[in-house]
Design an enzyme around this catalytic site. Sequence first.
Site, PDB file in Angstrom:
ATOM      1  N   ARG A 376      78.715  52.522  31.863  1.00 48.50           N
ATOM      2  CA  ARG A 376      77.647  52.241  32.815  1.00 48.50           C
ATOM      3  C   ARG A 376      77.721  50.821  33.367  1.00 48.50           C
ATOM      4  O   ARG A 376      76.731  50.089  33.390  1.00 48.50           O
ATOM      5  CB  ARG A 376      76.282  52.493  32.177  1.00 48.50           C
ATOM      6  CG  ARG A 376      75.268  52.938  33.224  1.00 48.50           C
ATOM      7  CD  ARG A 376      74.002  53.495  32.667  1.00 48.50           C
ATOM      8  NE  ARG A 376      73.205  53.991  33.793  1.00 48.50           N
ATOM      9  CZ  ARG A 376      72.208  54.843  33.697  1.00 48.50           C
ATOM     10  NH1 ARG A 376      71.856  55.314  32.531  1.00 48.50           N
ATOM     11  NH2 ARG A 376      71.554  55.241  34.745  1.00 48.50           N
ATOM     12  N   CYS A 377      78.916  50.429  33.798  1.00 44.18           N
ATOM     13  CA  CYS A 377      79.039  49.115  34.449  1.00 44.18           C
ATOM     14  C   CYS A 377      80.370  49.054  35.158  1.00 44.18           C
ATOM     15  O   CYS A 377      81.268  49.813  34.882  1.00 44.18           O
ATOM     16  CB  CYS A 377      78.972  47.987  33.431  1.00 44.18           C
ATOM     17  SG  CYS A 377      80.358  47.942  32.299  1.00 44.18           S
ATOM     18  N   GLU A 747      74.101  51.235  37.540  1.00 43.13           N
ATOM     19  CA  GLU A 747      74.392  50.571  36.279  1.00 43.13           C
ATOM     20  C   GLU A 747      73.621  49.281  36.054  1.00 43.13           C
ATOM     21  O   GLU A 747      73.628  48.744  34.939  1.00 43.13           O
ATOM     22  CB  GLU A 747      75.893  50.263  36.238  1.00 43.13           C
ATOM     23  CG  GLU A 747      76.706  51.511  36.445  1.00 43.13           C
ATOM     24  CD  GLU A 747      78.138  51.220  36.860  1.00 43.13           C
ATOM     25  OE1 GLU A 747      79.000  52.052  36.578  1.00 43.13           O
ATOM     26  OE2 GLU A 747      78.385  50.179  37.473  1.00 43.13           O
TER      27      GLU A 747
END
Lengths: 801, 306
Positions: A376-377, A747
């Site tokens: 999530r980034c 994110e």
Amino acid sequence: MTTTADESRALDEIKIGGLGSSRKRVEDDRFIRGKGNYVDDVVLPGMLHMEILRSPLAHARIKSIDASKAWALPGVRLVLTGEMMATRNLAWMPTLSYDTQAVLATDKVRFQGQEVACVIADDPYIAKDACELIEVDYEPLPPIMNPWQGLAEDAPVIRDDKVNQADNVVYNWEVGDKAGTDRAFEQADVISKMELHYPRSHPSPIECCGSVADFNRATQKLTVYLTSQAPHIVRAAVAMVAELPEHMIRIVSPDIGGGFGNKVPIYPGYVCSILASILLECPVKWIEDKTGNLISTGFARDVYLKGEMALRKDGKILGVRMHTDADHGAFFSDAQPSKFKIGLMHSAFAAYDVPAAHLTARGVYTNKAPGGVAYRCSFRVTEAMFFQERMVQAAADDLGMDQAAFRRMNFVRDDDFPHRTPFGFLTDSGQYAKCLEVGLKAIDYENFRKEQAEARKRGRLLGLGISTMTEPLGAGNSREYDILGIKMFDSAELKVHMTGKAILRTGAKTQGQGHETTWAQIVAHELGIPADDVVVEEGDTDTAPFGMGTYASRSTPVAGAAVAMVSRKIRAKARKLAAHLLEVSEEDIEWELGRFYVRSAPGRGVTIQECAMAAYSNMPDGMEPGLENTAYYDPPNLTWPFAVYIVTVEVDPETGVWDVLRMVAVDDCGVRINPMIVEGQIMGGLTEAYAMASMQFITFDADGNCVGSNYMDYLLPSAWETPGYELHSEVVTPCPHHPIGAKGIGECAAVGGPAAFVNAVMDAISETGVRNIDMPVLPDRVWEALTYRRDVSGAPPIRQD
Amino acid sequence: MFPARFRYEAPHSLDEAISLLRDGGDYVKVLAGGQSLVPMMKLRFATPDMLVDINDVPGLAYHRTDPDGTLRIGALCRHADLEFSSLLPGTQPTMAAAAPLVADPLVRNRGTLVGSLCHADPQGDWASVMLALGGSVIAQGPAGRRAIPLAEFVTGPFENTLGHDEIAVEAVVPKALGTRAGGYLKLERRVGDFATVGTAVAIETSGGTVVRAGIALTGVGGSTIAATDAAAALAGKPLSADSIAEAAELAASAAQPKTDHRGTAEYKRHLVRVFVSRILGGSLSSTTGSSTTGSSATGAAAERAA
Ligand SMILES: Cc1cc2nc3c(=O)[nH]c(=O)nc-3n(C[C@H](O)[C@H](O)[C@H](O)COP(=O)(O)OP(=O)(O)OC[C@H]3O[C@@H](n4cnc5c(N)ncnc54)[C@H](O)[C@@H]3O)c2cc1C
């Protein structure tokens, strides 16, 4: 002359589900009815089932493998071992980070859970039974559980398979201005230091990985249903690794039950199921179980920081020095598209005006699962922002300055854009101070500080933590980002049918982000075709235009931009059709949402639907029929959303348990396509941030056993623990180079959130003088800090009796 | 996750179930709520040859109080039945406090108290509660019924003293000698987690004197621990700050915690001390004499802040 408001017949954008409409997610209809179609729902005639035998040990030499009992079990069709894979040159495969990774172990096992053999059988029970019958003779070797063990003089070399690999170092890399930074530190009044570990985490999508490989000898075509966030990359990789012709490979990502980065890499299970299907000439299904997913697939983080800030007395940041040691596990198979070894770690301090900075990064092999992913980034941005905000909090404390004032003073100002960050990125827009003010007002900052002081007198420990983040999204422009050499563009294909309904396909792949809903909204915005009239399809490489998939919040910045651009191509053609229908020249045509009209006679117009009909039934002479087009979008730069997260907590001084009192989130992600979906993304991200801060991590004992190999120990917060969030959307700075001004949001909260929680707890116990407690900030760690007034490290191996 | 092959039987009477256990071979297991057994089977930690599912056996889903106050809990009484029971509040503060802290709501809908006692997980909550209350288990086998006090029922981690052909049909909490007070406190990393530390305290007071006391500990030893010295420090006198401090100290020293990923031994021992004093401190300050202290320690700070 333009039309006045009275005359306008433009459609109401919100009513047709355009930009800004909180349209309900169309995909939810099938999901909440249980009608989703996931890989495990794929059932083909004659399908066999594959199960993987995994290594129980973290580091051991394989002396022998005896699979004869497994072969003898009725219902077993094939047993694959590393030795058999080697005869086909498939025992090892290349990684996305230019290393190699074992498909099935041949010489050694290098982490607990590594794939050692596969059984393909009539049903999954038989396959599992047969795995238990395979006898592997292991000679245990000392396991390396962290970089320091790996760097020790007498450490065994984990990658003895590689010529020229004399130690366990993967790389040494640096970026920034060393000399300038050294000068800044010489001039500093105060030097603030921070050492910490961002623990290993796992994206842990609820749906694990899996594949159904179906090789048809008669047509020579290989179809693979597979849990991938990037099906076209898988097709390219299969073509290159398995040396199959690319046009004979079809990869289908059906509904995906969450990805979070975990479903970007190519896993041994996929490769084995494909080979098994080719060998057996029938479909082979592999569905990973939860433990397999948690112990062997793409982890995230696991980076150690040594950070230093050079500060002037008045609070100005003069320079930043960072050194990171990253634990990559047994193979360097980070799934990241940048040219930078440590990903986008050097996006740190992008929001602050820092004159000089220097970063050195070292990667180390350990006996842990490989496959670092961007959970999530954008790759390593989560670490970058966490390090940054923990360092900033410590710096303000060291200066005796107020947390908010210190940040405000050092932010890049609204009129400083475009801004070159200390590590060389170019940021384009933002209103950082304004976001902070909104957040401080929402949390009632001054009052909380008073309350906190009062409470402290009565022995209660309240704390407030601020975190800010700016995330480079989009991955990216073709100069600096590629996967296997393929540039990181994305694509959209729009086919408007003659009745004005349309099908849109993109090279991205939704896994919960709601593309089927939002892409249609972009089309509605550009063309005035109601979103309900646009169906969105993704994930099938035989039908979707070539694209690089969904991760790094890149869908809206890249594929979303392609959707806008293809819609504009359609509109350009529709304009010609409108001129033809209205019998005026194209220059005399104006556009308002859903309709072209004659500039001098606004009442005379045609709808986009009428143009669509004409494209098939009444086109002007010389014009190609049809209203279909494709756009490929190579972003000029990354997009840079910004956010401020503020958390207040109370710590129980006797037990170390802490509870969130409030959490305020101010996100500036530019233009919001579907505000409801944006809020959902923020809440999901904040929950994962809370998870990482409070409970969720993968660790190991000294023998190399993974602690966190199932959901009893790998803790995901449930609705009970998850705090409530107060979201603020009033700051909107559109991205100057994105066609609709969107910046990406998937994110941000997971990136920026963790530091807010940790900073709040550290603030609550600031009187102890403790600088750091590693995440997750478990109650026992807080108690240790309170009791012994010392920093608490969470680095593996865990302490154990 | 695919369990090993097993035979499955779902008898309709206790007699039938007992015969299946008696004749079924070496490795036969009773299946109640399945919330411990099924996870073990799916991981292949347990590979029984046969399961005897007792869920179709009528008449086991009860919990009721006898006229003298004895509480009886049938083998198919679910955790959730106890959580929402109207019989516990007031009369069974320790049980009422523990019921909502066992596992998570989904597990509580299926899992049973008796099954939890049989499973004898050192981190199981009910065994501590029943031990503190002086409870027992009624076993039924081919030779009839017998009562086994809890202190003799759980003999070690995942070990109980049932015969291979016996079914635990009921758990029993004896009637109170006075007014009950006490509670259950548990530190869990999140809802549904097993206890890092759990502490069950049950006292009965009559005429201002503690006439019976029980303290038992979850998760701080190889099996559930009865802190008998700590309980003895409370009995025969009025509850006071001094006796509470002494009991808390003795309970902490009765714990045999190990350092692991849930915390250090020292921390766990410290929590036992804190929890015993918090529960008893609540009883002391309560005017009714019967108070309930139960909360997962998670959330405690927030409660105070509210
Ligand atoms: C996610 C999760 C979280 C949990 N968290 C907790 C927690 O926080 N605290 C806690 O205490 N428990 C927890 N549990 C366990 C739960 O409470 C179980 O319900 C309980 O331990 C067993 O009860 P059961 O009825 O499900 O037994 P089963 O799983 O059916 O059986 C367990 C064992 O007991 C035997 N058995 C069961 N009933 C009888 C009987 N009548 N006679 C003879 N033998 C019998 C079985 O043969 C088996 O060996 C959790 C379980 C899960 C899945």
